[in-house]
Design an enzyme around this catalytic site. Sequence first.
Site, PDB file in Angstrom:
ATOM      1  CE1 TYR A 155      -3.624   2.606   0.790  1.00 14.16           C
ATOM      2  CE2 TYR A 155      -2.214   3.289   2.601  1.00 14.16           C
ATOM      3  CZ  TYR A 155      -3.304   3.514   1.794  1.00 14.16           C
ATOM      4  OH  TYR A 155      -4.073   4.640   1.966  1.00 14.16           O
TER       5      TYR A 155
ATOM      6  CB  ILE B 101      -9.263   9.804   7.624  1.00 13.08           C
ATOM      7  CG1 ILE B 101      -8.043  10.678   7.259  1.00 13.08           C
ATOM      8  CG2 ILE B 101     -10.569  10.583   7.496  1.00 13.08           C
ATOM      9  CD1 ILE B 101      -7.800  11.880   8.154  1.00 13.08           C
TER      10      ILE B 101
HETATM   11  P1  NDP Z   1     -13.461   3.765   1.978  1.00 12.88           P
HETATM   12  O1  NDP Z   1     -13.176   2.323   1.783  1.00 12.88           O
HETATM   13  O2  NDP Z   1     -14.203   4.221   3.167  1.00 12.88           O
HETATM   14  O3  NDP Z   1     -14.207   4.321   0.671  1.00 12.88           O
HETATM   15  C1  NDP Z   1     -13.659   4.028  -0.574  1.00 12.88           C
HETATM   16  C2  NDP Z   1     -14.517   4.591  -1.672  1.00 12.88           C
HETATM   17  O4  NDP Z   1     -13.893   4.271  -2.918  1.00 12.88           O
HETATM   18  C3  NDP Z   1     -15.902   3.986  -1.728  1.00 12.88           C
HETATM   19  O5  NDP Z   1     -16.781   4.938  -2.270  1.00 12.88           O
HETATM   20  C4  NDP Z   1     -15.720   2.819  -2.686  1.00 12.88           C
HETATM   21  O6  NDP Z   1     -16.938   2.446  -3.311  1.00 12.88           O
HETATM   22  C5  NDP Z   1     -14.729   3.416  -3.675  1.00 12.88           C
HETATM   23  N1  NDP Z   1     -13.902   2.415  -4.333  1.00 12.88           N
HETATM   24  C6  NDP Z   1     -13.210   1.395  -3.769  1.00 12.88           C
HETATM   25  N2  NDP Z   1     -12.616   0.665  -4.724  1.00 12.88           N
HETATM   26  C7  NDP Z   1     -12.936   1.256  -5.906  1.00 12.88           C
HETATM   27  C8  NDP Z   1     -12.647   0.964  -7.248  1.00 12.88           C
HETATM   28  N3  NDP Z   1     -11.924  -0.102  -7.595  1.00 12.88           N
HETATM   29  N4  NDP Z   1     -13.153   1.768  -8.206  1.00 12.88           N
HETATM   30  C9  NDP Z   1     -13.921   2.840  -7.885  1.00 12.88           C
HETATM   31  N5  NDP Z   1     -14.234   3.163  -6.643  1.00 12.88           N
HETATM   32  C10 NDP Z   1     -13.746   2.371  -5.659  1.00 12.88           C
HETATM   33  O7  NDP Z   1     -12.027   4.484   1.890  1.00 12.88           O
HETATM   34  P2  NDP Z   1     -11.482   5.851   2.537  1.00 12.88           P
HETATM   35  O8  NDP Z   1     -12.480   6.922   2.371  1.00 12.88           O
HETATM   36  O9  NDP Z   1     -10.938   5.538   3.870  1.00 12.88           O
HETATM   37  O10 NDP Z   1     -10.222   6.143   1.589  1.00 12.88           O
HETATM   38  C11 NDP Z   1     -10.303   6.972   0.459  1.00 12.88           C
HETATM   39  C12 NDP Z   1      -8.893   7.261  -0.038  1.00 12.88           C
HETATM   40  O11 NDP Z   1      -8.137   7.856   1.004  1.00 12.88           O
HETATM   41  C13 NDP Z   1      -8.118   6.032  -0.478  1.00 12.88           C
HETATM   42  O12 NDP Z   1      -7.308   6.365  -1.600  1.00 12.88           O
HETATM   43  C14 NDP Z   1      -7.249   5.724   0.718  1.00 12.88           C
HETATM   44  O13 NDP Z   1      -6.083   5.033   0.359  1.00 12.88           O
HETATM   45  C15 NDP Z   1      -6.932   7.135   1.182  1.00 12.88           C
HETATM   46  N6  NDP Z   1      -6.521   7.214   2.591  1.00 12.88           N
HETATM   47  C16 NDP Z   1      -7.393   6.874   3.600  1.00 12.88           C
HETATM   48  C17 NDP Z   1      -6.985   6.962   4.918  1.00 12.88           C
HETATM   49  C18 NDP Z   1      -7.869   6.610   6.073  1.00 12.88           C
HETATM   50  O14 NDP Z   1      -7.368   6.569   7.204  1.00 12.88           O
HETATM   51  N7  NDP Z   1      -9.156   6.376   5.875  1.00 12.88           N
HETATM   52  C19 NDP Z   1      -5.612   7.395   5.244  1.00 12.88           C
HETATM   53  C20 NDP Z   1      -4.803   7.746   4.110  1.00 12.88           C
HETATM   54  C21 NDP Z   1      -5.265   7.648   2.835  1.00 12.88           C
HETATM   55  P3  NDP Z   1     -17.145   0.934  -3.911  1.00 12.88           P
HETATM   56  O15 NDP Z   1     -16.893  -0.003  -2.781  1.00 12.88           O
HETATM   57  O16 NDP Z   1     -18.512   0.909  -4.463  1.00 12.88           O
HETATM   58  O17 NDP Z   1     -16.176   0.841  -5.029  1.00 12.88           O
END
Ligand code: NDP
Length: 247
Positions: A156, A189
């Site tokens: 990751y 987050i």
């Molecule tokens: P969540 O898993 O809560 O939400 C992810 C979102 O992305 C959902 O809407 C999901 O919908 C969508 N998603 C997942 N896979 C795909 C795909 N293959 N194609 C299109 N959409 C997709 O994640 P977070 O909100 O926690 O994370 C969002 C971003 O922030 C990510 O890039 C993560 O790496 C980054 N991040 C998060 C942190 C945290 O602590 N939460 C920390 C640092 C970075 P669906 O399942 O329908 O596809």
Amino acid sequence: LFSLDGKAVLVTGGSRGIGAACAKLLAERGATVAITYSKTAERAEALVEEIESAGGSAFAVAADAGDAEAVKAGVARVLERFGGYLDILVNNAGIAEPGLIGEQDAAIFERQMNINIRGVWSTTSATVASMRDDGRIINIGSFFSERVTVPGISAYAMTKHAVAGLTKGWARDLAARRITVNTVEPGSIETEANPDEGARAAMVKAMIPLGRYGQPAEVAELVAFLASRAAGYINGAQILIDGGMLA
Ligand code: NDP
């Protein structure tokens, strides 16, 4: 300076978590927001309804970020709805699947490569020619591209280092059109992917000077600022939002 009135925005992975918070806030600031998702159509449609009932404008399109053809088709639909142009792209879709080297399955490695790196590249490739001058690309990276603070997160972390690399290169590629490109690097987050519960969360919070997880809405505030005219001189940057974790 901070208004996004009339802007056409695409947020990938916008059905929940950080992406959903960005979609809501950008719509509140006046933009029309397209969100993508891969599986959760109902969640995406519910968010669109929520935004519209608050007076905003949004729509949802299925586009699995890990599937280049699906991205192409999804982006084409988004551009068609916007009349052929885009102003702001938030590359948010991403997954984290932990595993120690020697124990991690190759398929898990590939999945993270596909969604977190290739998805960012293919979405940006498909939209950049349609992006208007003074546009914004905001990539959601991670504090793991600054420091890898725990074991089991190497693949990751690698993908988020790659995102930071793409950001810097694109900042140079697109500067002549005044399109800025930046990486937002969240710490921990609170989302469904990273719930604030149990012993693991307690250990994480002990490492954060502010002593708590961040909220998706706090990350969205930074994204909305970067998307605005006020942030026109910020380009090619990696901006941490981690409660001081890496201080
Ligand atoms: P969540 O898993 O809560 O939400 C992810 C979102 O992305 C959902 O809407 C999901 O919908 C969508 N998603 C997942 N896979 C795909 C795909 N293959 N194609 C299109 N959409 C997709 O994640 P977070 O909100 O926690 O994370 C969002 C971003 O922030 C990510 O890039 C993560 O790496 C980054 N991040 C998060 C942190 C945290 O602590 N939460 C920390 C640092 C970075 P669906 O399942 O329908 O596809």
